[in-house]
Design a protein around this motif. Structure first.
Motif, PDB file in Angstrom:
ATOM      1  N   LEU A  65       0.838  -1.193   0.000  1.00 44.84           N
ATOM      2  CA  LEU A  65       0.000   0.000   0.000  1.00 44.84           C
ATOM      3  C   LEU A  65       0.872   1.242   0.000  1.00 44.84           C
ATOM      4  O   LEU A  65       1.778   1.373   0.827  1.00 44.84           O
ATOM      5  N   THR A  66       0.614   2.141  -0.936  1.00 44.21           N
ATOM      6  CA  THR A  66       1.281   3.436  -0.931  1.00 44.21           C
ATOM      7  C   THR A  66       0.518   4.314   0.052  1.00 44.21           C
ATOM      8  O   THR A  66      -0.622   4.686  -0.187  1.00 44.21           O
ATOM      9  N   ALA A  67       1.158   4.607   1.188  1.00 50.58           N
ATOM     10  CA  ALA A  67       0.488   5.339   2.260  1.00 50.58           C
ATOM     11  C   ALA A  67       0.728   6.841   2.195  1.00 50.58           C
ATOM     12  O   ALA A  67      -0.046   7.611   2.766  1.00 50.58           O
ATOM     13  N   TRP A  68       1.777   7.261   1.512  1.00 51.08           N
ATOM     14  CA  TRP A  68       2.166   8.672   1.548  1.00 51.08           C
ATOM     15  C   TRP A  68       3.077   8.949   0.368  1.00 51.08           C
ATOM     16  O   TRP A  68       3.897   8.113   0.018  1.00 51.08           O
ATOM     17  N   ILE A  69       2.955  10.107  -0.228  1.00 49.63           N
ATOM     18  CA  ILE A  69       3.854  10.545  -1.285  1.00 49.63           C
ATOM     19  C   ILE A  69       4.477  11.865  -0.836  1.00 49.63           C
ATOM     20  O   ILE A  69       3.765  12.771  -0.399  1.00 49.63           O
ATOM     21  N   VAL A  70       5.789  11.955  -0.935  1.00 47.51           N
ATOM     22  CA  VAL A  70       6.501  13.178  -0.560  1.00 47.51           C
ATOM     23  C   VAL A  70       7.045  13.795  -1.846  1.00 47.51           C
ATOM     24  O   VAL A  70       7.756  13.137  -2.604  1.00 47.51           O
ATOM     25  N   GLU A  71       6.694  15.042  -2.068  1.00 49.10           N
ATOM     26  CA  GLU A  71       7.031  15.740  -3.302  1.00 49.10           C
ATOM     27  C   GLU A  71       8.154  16.757  -3.085  1.00 49.10           C
ATOM     28  O   GLU A  71       8.474  17.095  -1.946  1.00 49.10           O
ATOM     29  N   PRO A  72       8.721  17.278  -4.170  1.00 46.18           N
ATOM     30  CA  PRO A  72       9.754  18.305  -4.040  1.00 46.18           C
ATOM     31  C   PRO A  72       9.256  19.506  -3.231  1.00 46.18           C
ATOM     32  O   PRO A  72       8.101  19.904  -3.338  1.00 46.18           O
ATOM     33  N   LEU A 167      -0.594   5.235  -7.600  1.00 45.79           N
ATOM     34  CA  LEU A 167      -1.701   6.153  -7.331  1.00 45.79           C
ATOM     35  C   LEU A 167      -2.944   5.380  -6.911  1.00 45.79           C
ATOM     36  O   LEU A 167      -3.622   5.764  -5.956  1.00 45.79           O
ATOM     37  N   ALA A 168      -3.238   4.274  -7.600  1.00 40.58           N
ATOM     38  CA  ALA A 168      -4.396   3.456  -7.236  1.00 40.58           C
ATOM     39  C   ALA A 168      -4.258   2.964  -5.803  1.00 40.58           C
ATOM     40  O   ALA A 168      -5.211   3.036  -5.015  1.00 40.58           O
ATOM     41  N   SER A 169      -3.073   2.508  -5.448  1.00 39.29           N
ATOM     42  CA  SER A 169      -2.816   2.038  -4.093  1.00 39.29           C
ATOM     43  C   SER A 169      -3.027   3.169  -3.085  1.00 39.29           C
ATOM     44  O   SER A 169      -3.627   2.984  -2.027  1.00 39.29           O
ATOM     45  N   TYR A 170      -2.535   4.353  -3.431  1.00 37.25           N
ATOM     46  CA  TYR A 170      -2.687   5.520  -2.547  1.00 37.25           C
ATOM     47  C   TYR A 170      -4.161   5.887  -2.356  1.00 37.25           C
ATOM     48  O   TYR A 170      -4.575   6.293  -1.281  1.00 37.25           O
ATOM     49  N   LEU A 171      -4.946   5.715  -3.410  1.00 34.82           N
ATOM     50  CA  LEU A 171      -6.377   6.007  -3.344  1.00 34.82           C
ATOM     51  C   LEU A 171      -7.172   4.877  -2.688  1.00 34.82           C
ATOM     52  O   LEU A 171      -8.355   5.035  -2.399  1.00 34.82           O
TER      53      LEU A 171
END
Length: 186
Positions: A65-72, A167-171
């Protein structure tokens, strides 16, 4: 390192000498796509500022599961591991080639003791991370998947940072469900 300096200047009330002292505590690291910044079971001992690229917090299991995305432009740590010094439940993975500037826990503590402005900065970081987590929880509780997807489309460059599967996993849905949503919104 200029983008880190700009970030700190806009979030700290320090003079040039103090800022140079703070900047000297950071180290640049580059991670290739798929490389782990932190592995499940390790203890988080750094704060990171993402200069370019992106990272994802991945919670393992049968279907990761993608729980979090950290961006620039984001400053972060794995807060459930860092402060209590407990092993993390996450893998933190570079989703593209990613450059970060990191500062270790000992340096953070030294700067907290040295500069009141750094203490305020640290408090603001924790508040920002907590607010983001609360916003994420609320969005899962009150928004439809379609609304959450549309919200991501408003973030410049976000869709170029992660795969459709991530993205699907994050959603919280399957890639097939995301494909149907995307098709219906066209």
């Amino acid at each position: 390192m200029q983008n880190l300096k700009n970030f700190l200047q806009s979030n700290l009330n320090v003079d040039a000498i103090e800022l140079d002292d703070i900047m000297s505590e950071f180290r640049e690291k580059t991670y290739e796509k798929g490389q782990l910044v932190l592995k499940r079971g390790q203890i988080a001992n750094h704060y990171y500022f993402v200069s370019k690229g992106a990272l994802r917090f991945e919670l393992g299991g049968d279907a990761p599961l993608t729980a979090w995305i950290v961006e620039p432009g984001e400053f972060f740590t794995e807060i459930t591991s860092y402060n209590p010094q407990k092993p993390t439940r996450f893998n933190i993975e570079a989703v593209t080639q990613t450059t970060v500037y990191c500062i270790n826990k000992a340096s953070m503590e030294k700067l907290f003791e040295k500069y009141a402005s750094w203490q305020q900065f640290g408090r603001k970081l924790w508040e920002t991370m907590a607010m983001r987590m609360i916003d994420e929880i609320i969005s899962f509780q009150v928004m439809t998947v379609e609304e959450r997807y549309l919200q991501f489309l408003k973030r410049p460059g976000f869709m170029q940072l992660i795969s459709v599967k991530q993205l699907a996993s994050y959603l919280g849905i399957t890639p097939n469900a995301l494909s149907r949503i995307r098709k219906n919104l066209r």
